[in-house]
Write a protein that holds these residues in place. Structure first.
Motif, PDB file in Angstrom:
ATOM      1  N   THR A   1      -8.070   9.574 -21.434  1.00 54.56           N
ATOM      2  CA  THR A   1      -6.932   8.830 -20.757  1.00 54.56           C
ATOM      3  C   THR A   1      -7.459   8.057 -19.443  1.00 54.56           C
ATOM      4  O   THR A   1      -8.639   8.087 -19.095  1.00 54.56           O
ATOM      5  CB  THR A   1      -6.135  10.281 -20.165  1.00 54.56           C
ATOM      6  N   THR A   2      -6.766   7.123 -19.101  1.00 56.95           N
ATOM      7  CA  THR A   2      -7.056   6.406 -18.003  1.00 56.95           C
ATOM      8  C   THR A   2      -6.579   6.631 -16.619  1.00 56.95           C
ATOM      9  O   THR A   2      -6.440   5.618 -15.765  1.00 56.95           O
ATOM     10  CB  THR A   2      -6.760   4.933 -18.464  1.00 56.95           C
ATOM     11  N   GLY A   3      -5.829   7.555 -16.464  1.00 52.90           N
ATOM     12  CA  GLY A   3      -5.080   8.098 -15.268  1.00 52.90           C
ATOM     13  C   GLY A   3      -4.007   7.308 -14.938  1.00 52.90           C
ATOM     14  O   GLY A   3      -3.519   6.914 -13.878  1.00 52.90           O
ATOM     15  N   ARG A   4      -3.174   7.059 -16.187  1.00 53.72           N
ATOM     16  CA  ARG A   4      -2.130   6.222 -16.036  1.00 53.72           C
ATOM     17  C   ARG A   4      -0.887   6.926 -15.309  1.00 53.72           C
ATOM     18  O   ARG A   4      -1.035   8.119 -15.356  1.00 53.72           O
ATOM     19  CB  ARG A   4      -1.360   5.869 -17.386  1.00 53.72           C
TER      20      ARG A   4
ATOM     21  N   LEU B   1      -0.963   7.606 -12.071  1.00 54.51           N
ATOM     22  CA  LEU B   1      -1.837   8.539 -11.079  1.00 54.51           C
ATOM     23  C   LEU B   1      -0.948   8.520  -9.725  1.00 54.51           C
ATOM     24  O   LEU B   1      -0.749   7.261  -9.236  1.00 54.51           O
ATOM     25  CB  LEU B   1      -3.077   7.745 -10.782  1.00 54.51           C
TER      26      LEU B   1
ATOM     27  N   GLU C   1      -8.058   0.135  -4.397  1.00 58.78           N
ATOM     28  CA  GLU C   1      -8.488   0.106  -5.607  1.00 58.78           C
ATOM     29  C   GLU C   1      -9.666   0.799  -6.257  1.00 58.78           C
ATOM     30  O   GLU C   1      -9.829   1.630  -6.996  1.00 58.78           O
ATOM     31  CB  GLU C   1      -8.573  -1.345  -6.266  1.00 58.78           C
TER      32      GLU C   1
ATOM     33  N   ARG D   1      -8.949   4.743  -6.186  1.00 61.22           N
ATOM     34  CA  ARG D   1      -8.023   4.834  -7.489  1.00 61.22           C
ATOM     35  C   ARG D   1      -8.853   5.174  -8.374  1.00 61.22           C
ATOM     36  O   ARG D   1      -8.903   5.714  -9.228  1.00 61.22           O
ATOM     37  CB  ARG D   1      -7.022   3.936  -7.458  1.00 61.22           C
ATOM     38  N   THR D   2     -10.141   4.181  -8.578  1.00 61.60           N
ATOM     39  CA  THR D   2     -10.868   4.210  -9.760  1.00 61.60           C
ATOM     40  C   THR D   2     -11.610   5.472  -9.520  1.00 61.60           C
ATOM     41  O   THR D   2     -11.835   6.178 -10.644  1.00 61.60           O
ATOM     42  CB  THR D   2     -11.773   2.962  -9.699  1.00 61.60           C
TER      43      THR D   2
ATOM     44  N   SER E   1      -9.562   8.299 -10.665  1.00 55.71           N
ATOM     45  CA  SER E   1      -9.301   8.420 -12.171  1.00 55.71           C
ATOM     46  C   SER E   1     -10.507   8.901 -12.939  1.00 55.71           C
ATOM     47  O   SER E   1     -10.322   9.669 -13.863  1.00 55.71           O
ATOM     48  CB  SER E   1      -8.806   6.861 -12.304  1.00 55.71           C
ATOM     49  N   THR E   2     -11.712   8.252 -12.611  1.00 59.20           N
ATOM     50  CA  THR E   2     -12.899   8.507 -13.224  1.00 59.20           C
ATOM     51  C   THR E   2     -13.052  10.320 -13.225  1.00 59.20           C
ATOM     52  O   THR E   2     -13.397  10.935 -14.197  1.00 59.20           O
ATOM     53  CB  THR E   2     -14.126   8.137 -12.573  1.00 59.20           C
TER      54      THR E   2
ATOM     55  N   LEU F   1     -10.814  12.402 -12.574  1.00 56.59           N
ATOM     56  CA  LEU F   1      -9.713  13.148 -13.399  1.00 56.59           C
ATOM     57  C   LEU F   1     -10.161  13.012 -14.917  1.00 56.59           C
ATOM     58  O   LEU F   1      -9.891  14.001 -15.707  1.00 56.59           O
ATOM     59  CB  LEU F   1      -8.312  12.512 -13.261  1.00 56.59           C
ATOM     60  N   GLN F   2     -10.674  11.824 -15.376  1.00 60.15           N
ATOM     61  CA  GLN F   2     -10.971  11.868 -16.804  1.00 60.15           C
ATOM     62  C   GLN F   2     -12.214  12.782 -17.095  1.00 60.15           C
ATOM     63  O   GLN F   2     -11.907  13.418 -18.374  1.00 60.15           O
ATOM     64  CB  GLN F   2     -11.228  10.244 -16.967  1.00 60.15           C
TER      65      GLN F   2
END
Length: 86
Positions: A48-51, A53, A61, A64-65, A68-69, A71-72
Motif C-alpha cells: 500500500t502507498t498510504g493513499r 492518508l 511532503e 507525508r513520505t 506513509s513509509t 504505515l507501510q
C-alpha cells in the motif's frame, strides 16, 4: 495446475510463467513463504502507498513520505503476522 521446478544450489526456484501471469507477478515483486501443516505456501506480498492518508494540509511532503513509509511497514508486519496465523 501443477508444475515442477528445481531449486538451485543458491536456493532459488523459478515460478512457472503461467502462475506469474495468473497472479500478476512482475520482476521485483515480493512473495511471502509460509510454513504450514500442509507444506509451503507462497503468496504475493501486496503493498500500500498510504493513499488517502489523513494528515493536515500543511504537512510537508517529506513528513507525508515519512508517515506513509511507517504505515507501510506497520501494515507489512501485521500482514506477515496474519499469514503466520493462517
Amino acid at each position: 495446475m501443477s508444475e515442477a521446478t528445481r531449486v538451485t544450489e543458491k536456493g532459488q526456484a523459478t515460478i512457472p510463467k503461467e502462475l506469474r501471469e495468473k497472479y500478476d507477478l512482475e520482476p521485483g515483486d515480493e512473495v511471502v513463504w509460509l510454513d504450514t501443516d500442509d507444506g509451503i505456501v507462497v503468496k504475493k506480498r501486496t503493498r500500500t502507498t498510504g493513499r488517502g492518508l489523513l494528515v493536515p494540509d500543511e504537512t510537508s511532503e517529506e513528513k507525508r513520505t515519512e508517515i506513509s513509509t511507517e504505515l507501510q511497514q506497520r501494515l507489512r508486519n501485521r500482514r506477515d503476522r496474519n499469514y503466520e496465523d493462517a
